[in-house]
Design a protein around this motif. Structure first.
Motif, mmCIF file in Angstrom:
data_model
loop_
_atom_site.group_PDB
_atom_site.id
_atom_site.type_symbol
_atom_site.label_atom_id
_atom_site.label_comp_id
_atom_site.label_asym_id
_atom_site.label_seq_id
_atom_site.Cartn_x
_atom_site.Cartn_y
_atom_site.Cartn_z
ATOM 1 N N GLN A 1 0.826 -1.203 0.000
ATOM 2 C CA GLN A 1 0.000 0.000 0.000
ATOM 3 C C GLN A 1 0.864 1.259 0.000
ATOM 4 O O GLN A 1 0.561 2.231 -0.688
ATOM 5 C CB GLN A 1 -0.940 0.008 1.209
ATOM 6 C CG GLN A 1 -1.934 -1.119 1.222
ATOM 7 C CD GLN A 1 -1.399 -2.377 1.907
ATOM 8 O OE1 GLN A 1 -0.228 -2.465 2.270
ATOM 9 N NE2 GLN A 1 -2.255 -3.356 2.073
ATOM 10 N N ALA A 2 1.933 1.240 0.764
ATOM 11 C CA ALA A 2 2.837 2.395 0.814
ATOM 12 C C ALA A 2 3.583 2.542 -0.509
ATOM 13 O O ALA A 2 3.754 3.663 -1.010
ATOM 14 C CB ALA A 2 3.823 2.236 1.966
ATOM 15 N N VAL B 1 1.309 4.137 -3.287
ATOM 16 C CA VAL B 1 1.134 5.575 -3.135
ATOM 17 C C VAL B 1 2.425 6.305 -3.500
ATOM 18 O O VAL B 1 2.403 7.291 -4.243
ATOM 19 C CB VAL B 1 0.675 5.927 -1.702
ATOM 20 C CG1 VAL B 1 0.746 7.421 -1.451
ATOM 21 C CG2 VAL B 1 -0.730 5.411 -1.454
ATOM 22 N N THR C 1 -5.488 9.644 3.680
ATOM 23 C CA THR C 1 -4.807 8.352 3.734
ATOM 24 C C THR C 1 -3.626 8.340 2.768
ATOM 25 O O THR C 1 -2.560 7.811 3.092
ATOM 26 C CB THR C 1 -5.794 7.206 3.404
ATOM 27 O OG1 THR C 1 -6.878 7.269 4.329
ATOM 28 C CG2 THR C 1 -5.120 5.847 3.490
ATOM 29 N N VAL C 2 -3.825 8.940 1.600
ATOM 30 C CA VAL C 2 -2.719 9.058 0.635
ATOM 31 C C VAL C 2 -1.567 9.829 1.273
ATOM 32 O O VAL C 2 -0.405 9.411 1.209
ATOM 33 C CB VAL C 2 -3.177 9.756 -0.663
ATOM 34 C CG1 VAL C 2 -1.988 10.131 -1.540
ATOM 35 C CG2 VAL C 2 -4.141 8.876 -1.434
ATOM 36 N N SER D 1 -0.831 10.332 4.482
ATOM 37 C CA SER D 1 -0.155 9.640 5.584
ATOM 38 C C SER D 1 0.652 8.452 5.076
ATOM 39 O O SER D 1 1.758 8.207 5.550
ATOM 40 C CB SER D 1 -1.156 9.220 6.660
ATOM 41 O OG SER D 1 -2.082 8.291 6.152
ATOM 42 N N ARG D 2 0.117 7.701 4.105
ATOM 43 C CA ARG D 2 0.881 6.586 3.553
ATOM 44 C C ARG D 2 2.144 7.079 2.861
ATOM 45 O O ARG D 2 3.195 6.456 2.970
ATOM 46 C CB ARG D 2 0.038 5.791 2.552
ATOM 47 C CG ARG D 2 -0.988 4.906 3.192
ATOM 48 C CD ARG D 2 -1.735 4.092 2.154
ATOM 49 N NE ARG D 2 -2.786 3.307 2.781
ATOM 50 C CZ ARG D 2 -3.648 2.565 2.109
ATOM 51 N NH1 ARG D 2 -3.586 2.486 0.793
ATOM 52 N NH2 ARG D 2 -4.582 1.885 2.750
ATOM 53 N N ARG E 1 4.720 8.058 5.559
ATOM 54 C CA ARG E 1 5.330 6.865 6.159
ATOM 55 C C ARG E 1 6.239 6.148 5.164
ATOM 56 O O ARG E 1 7.310 5.665 5.530
ATOM 57 C CB ARG E 1 4.245 5.916 6.673
ATOM 58 C CG ARG E 1 3.604 6.378 7.963
ATOM 59 C CD ARG E 1 2.763 5.281 8.590
ATOM 60 N NE ARG E 1 1.740 4.752 7.715
ATOM 61 C CZ ARG E 1 0.492 5.194 7.644
ATOM 62 N NH1 ARG E 1 0.108 6.179 8.418
ATOM 63 N NH2 ARG E 1 -0.371 4.636 6.817
ATOM 64 N N ALA E 2 5.820 6.081 3.904
ATOM 65 C CA ALA E 2 6.634 5.407 2.888
ATOM 66 C C ALA E 2 7.957 6.138 2.674
ATOM 67 O O ALA E 2 9.016 5.514 2.584
ATOM 68 C CB ALA E 2 5.872 5.311 1.571
ATOM 69 N N THR F 1 3.335 -3.432 11.511
ATOM 70 C CA THR F 1 2.291 -3.478 10.497
ATOM 71 C C THR F 1 1.088 -2.712 11.012
ATOM 72 O O THR F 1 0.797 -2.702 12.198
ATOM 73 C CB THR F 1 1.862 -4.926 10.178
ATOM 74 O OG1 THR F 1 1.438 -5.540 11.387
ATOM 75 C CG2 THR F 1 3.005 -5.709 9.570
#
Length: 176
Positions: free
Chosen positions: A118-119, A122, A146-147, A149-150, A153-154, A171
């Protein structure tokens, strides 16, 4: 417009698929599956209402194809995860560490492969394909927040991996 319009997008689909799965053969398979799905679902594609030019139509088609690819990848990833966890307890040895110390700096491709899917999706859509947060959210079917924040984090995890840190075992659970 017919399915031949999708052919011009194959190089971009291949680039995204290669970065997404990290393997040329699997990427080609994903592109082929995407184009096959596009042929099957062609009647569902809707060009933008009153487009100003052909570029807008092509951009919308590219976004639709990338959305199809995302959905196929997500389905394949979930199926593979279910298969991996089916025999996990029997195959795991006590004290076995699946992520040994990474003494060497990882190259970008290996670091991308270590990100959660998922990360990685994005990050690739925003950083490599240069889609906006809103476009990425629409393609992936998730909120813009969500985009963001991902992506944050990515980027942080990618930075740490490139500096040689061992991959994080943390996770996140999906909340609905």
């Amino acid at each position: 417009m017919d399915i031949d319009a999708a052919i011009v997008h194959i190089p971009r689909l291949r680039r995204y698929a290669r970065a997404l799965v990290g393997d040329a053969t699997r990427a080609d398979d994903l592109v082929q599956d995407t184009l096959e799905r596009a042929c099957q679902k062609w009647a569902l594609w809707r060009p933008p209402a009153a487009p100003a030019d052909q570029d807008q139509v092509q951009a919308a088609l590219r976004g639709w194809l990338l959305t199809l690819m995302h959905n196929l990848f997500a389905n394949q990833w979930r199926q593979a995860a279910r298969q991996r966890t089916a025999g996990w307890d029997e195959a795991r040895e006590p004290g076995h560490d699946p992520t040994p110390d990474l003494g060497l700096r990882l190259d970008l491709e290996r670091a991308l492969a270590l990100l959660a899917p998922q990360a990685r999706e994005v990050l690739l859509l925003v950083a490599m394909e240069r889609y906006s947060y809103a476009e990425t959210a629409q393609m992936l079917g998730i909120p813009v927040g969500t985009v963001m924040s991902r992506l944050a984090r990515a980027r942080e995890q990618l930075r740490r991996l490139m500096e040689g840190e061992a991959p994080s075992r943390t996770t996140l659970k999906a909340v609905k």
